[in-house]
Scaffold this active site. Structure first.
Site, PDB file in Angstrom:
ATOM      1  N   ASP A  15       0.854  -1.182   0.000  1.00  0.00           N
ATOM      2  CA  ASP A  15       0.000   0.000   0.000  1.00  0.00           C
ATOM      3  C   ASP A  15       0.895   1.239   0.000  1.00  0.00           C
ATOM      4  O   ASP A  15       1.657   1.454   0.933  1.00  0.00           O
ATOM      5  CB  ASP A  15      -0.883  -0.039   1.262  1.00  0.00           C
ATOM      6  CG  ASP A  15      -1.891   1.095   1.301  1.00  0.00           C
ATOM      7  OD1 ASP A  15      -1.994   1.840   0.304  1.00  0.00           O
ATOM      8  OD2 ASP A  15      -2.568   1.234   2.337  1.00  0.00           O
ATOM      9  N   ASP A 112      -3.099   2.459  -5.968  1.00  0.00           N
ATOM     10  CA  ASP A 112      -1.883   2.424  -5.153  1.00  0.00           C
ATOM     11  C   ASP A 112      -1.810   1.226  -4.206  1.00  0.00           C
ATOM     12  O   ASP A 112      -1.087   1.267  -3.219  1.00  0.00           O
ATOM     13  CB  ASP A 112      -1.733   3.730  -4.368  1.00  0.00           C
ATOM     14  CG  ASP A 112      -2.696   3.806  -3.203  1.00  0.00           C
ATOM     15  OD1 ASP A 112      -3.787   3.240  -3.302  1.00  0.00           O
ATOM     16  OD2 ASP A 112      -2.338   4.434  -2.192  1.00  0.00           O
ATOM     17  N   GLU A 113      -2.551   0.196  -4.512  1.00  0.00           N
ATOM     18  CA  GLU A 113      -2.532  -0.974  -3.625  1.00  0.00           C
ATOM     19  C   GLU A 113      -2.589  -2.252  -4.428  1.00  0.00           C
ATOM     20  O   GLU A 113      -3.319  -2.333  -5.413  1.00  0.00           O
ATOM     21  CB  GLU A 113      -3.797  -1.010  -2.758  1.00  0.00           C
ATOM     22  CG  GLU A 113      -3.805  -0.114  -1.580  1.00  0.00           C
ATOM     23  CD  GLU A 113      -5.146  -0.235  -0.861  1.00  0.00           C
ATOM     24  OE1 GLU A 113      -5.543  -1.372  -0.526  1.00  0.00           O
ATOM     25  OE2 GLU A 113      -5.786   0.798  -0.681  1.00  0.00           O
TER      26      GLU A 113
HETATM   27 MG   LIG Z   1      -2.326   4.020   0.091  1.00  0.00          MG
END
Ligand SMILES: [Mg+2]
Length: 471
Positions: A15, A112-113
């Site tokens: 993350d 973003d993960e």
């Molecule tokens: Mg994040």
């Protein structure tokens, strides 16, 4: 199904920390590194909303979803940054490329993960070493900080990455589970929205540990199949696979039940704009184009109609979706109708042929994505980036921008707003989503059938942990 028993797997959840702000800091460290920054829509007008705040800004009380004015009150020297989704997508690809060097089993969860199943990774060393290596490479090669969770399954890995930010490396095993996540409030559990948390608290379940100890049979009475599933998750039982491939989608749709019924077509058009934007984004993210555009209208008396148009060329462009949807609306909206739900579905999907980058390059001079170009260059039909797409419509436009000339500025504003909310969903998808309904891939069908109410912040993009992988 993975032949391994769940306990034999090693799953990482990676993350990125304060991703949008970090991308700007990585690109222009002089201006943004280690400073209180916030990515926000329309910073110049102060009406925008903070999408992401850097950790320095968070330390000063700045939070996502605050208005720019509120954020500036909390932190007067806050550096405001306009969103640049091009930049984020570029970094996002680079991030996942690094992870894929260690395993092909990478499931992208949001911009973003991702999860990575590294059970069979050829990397020499422990999972912790591998996670540390990935973290180092993000730092050294991309200048981006990230938190990584290490666990025997996706659920625990996701919980783990959340525990230490920024730059955390957290391992949850079936043995430390009870110390690490059971004391946490149940609303912090991945997959539990505020609604579910509320229902749980009504029956005396306030921590994840309470949930783990609950009787699943009692639970399934209250929460259906999902009740049992939640008890399983709380006990660290999650057999869902890290799937790099998504099941092919047949259609992509979004609908919104409005807080207040609308009677003015131009107001409906602005809603359709939000919907077209979301549908288009999603289709583009999947590199899919669709040949039919369908709108759904539900009236105040609950009567629901759908109207469809076939395009000459399949598309994923927001502009075309919007044009077609508005044209359908104007053709089929009964006089004096009051509308309580609006939806757009892009159907007959197929893989995009042209490279995505070429197709969706934003118009020059805007850093805010392709959609804005449409409304910043005058009328819809004059828009240069829309020109070729206009040709792809089989039907003649039955509407005209002159119909709502005074709305043009509002449309721009709304569009900026929708970009911000979209960005929020990209970035904080799981939080926002679990506050709304968890919907499956035929979400528009479901919405139509069950009359799910919501707001424009609700997005039917994700059904985890109920099997979907949609992001
Ligand atoms: Mg994040």
């Amino acid at each position: 199904m993975n032949p391994q028993s769940p306990t034999n797997r090693t799953v990482l959840h990676i993350d990125m920390n304060a991703f949008y702000c970090s991308c700007h800091a990585a690109t222009d460290p002089q201006r943004y590194h280690a400073r209180a920054t916030a990515v926000a829509g329309s910073p110049e007008t102060r009406h925008g909303v903070v999408v992401t705040a850097s950790y320095e800004a968070r330390a000063r009380g700045v939070r996502a979803t605050m208005t720019v004015a509120q954020a500036l009150r909390a932190c007067p020297d806050l550096v405001l940054i306009k969103p640049d989704f091009h930049l984020y997508r570029r970094f996002s690809r680079a991030v996942f490329d690094i992870v894929r060097e260690y395993t092909p089993d990478v499931e992208v969860f949001s911009i973003d993960e991702c999860w990575a199943d590294v059970t069979h990774s050829p990397f020499l060393g422990s999972a912790t070493d591998l996670a540390r290596k990935i973290q180092q490479r993000m730092d050294q090669e991309l200048n981006l900080p990230c938190s990584i969770g290490i666990a025997p399954n996706k659920f625990l890995a996701k919980m783990a990455s959340d525990l230490q930010k920024p730059r955390g490396l957290t391992e949850i095993s079936l043995t430390n589970l009870s110390e690490v996540i059971w004391p946490l409030p149940v609303k912090q559990m991945f997959g539990v929205g505020s609604k579910t948390a509320q229902r749980l608290s009504q029956i005396g379940i306030s921590t994840i540990g309470d949930l783990a100890a609950a009787n699943p049979d009692r639970f399934s009475l209250l929460l259906g199949k999902r009740g049992r599933q939640l008890v399983d998750l709380a006990n660290g039982r999650d057999t869902s696979e890290v799937t790099s491939m998504q099941e092919p989608l047949k259609s992509i749709g979004h609908s919104i039940t409005l807080a207040n019924d609308l009677s003015r077509p131009e107001e409906m058009a602005t809603v359709l704009l939000n919907l077209a934007d979301q549908v288009g984004r999603r289709a583009r993210r999947h590199r899919l184009v669709g040949k039919t555009v369908q709108i759904t209208l539900r009236f105040a008396n609950r009567r629901t109609i759908t109207r469809e148009q076939t395009l000459r060329e399949p598309t994923a462009l927001t502009e075309v979706l919007y044009d077609t949807a508005v044209s359908l609306l104007y053709r089929h909206l009964p006089r004096d109708a009051r509308v309580r739900l609006l939806g757009i579905t892009l159907g007959h999907l197929q893989a995009e042929k042209a490279p995505s980058a070429e197709m969706h390059t934003p118009a020059k001079g805007t850093s805010e994505g392709i959609q804005l170009s449409l409304f910043t260059t005058g009328s819809l039909s004059e828009d240069t980036s829309g020109q070729s797409q206009q040709d792809s419509l089989s039907g003649k436009h039955s509407h005209d921008t002159a119909m709502f000339p005074q709305k043009k500025r509002d449309l721009t504003k709304l569009l900026r707003l929708s970009q911000v909310t979209d960005a929020l969903r990209d970035k904080y998808g799981e939080n926002i989503v679990i506050r709304g309904r968890m919907l499956t891939q035929d979400e528009s069908q479901q919405l139509r059938q069950h009359g799910v109410r919501g707001t424009s912040l609700q997005k039917d993009m994700l059904s985890w942990p109920e099997n979907g992988k949609e992001t």
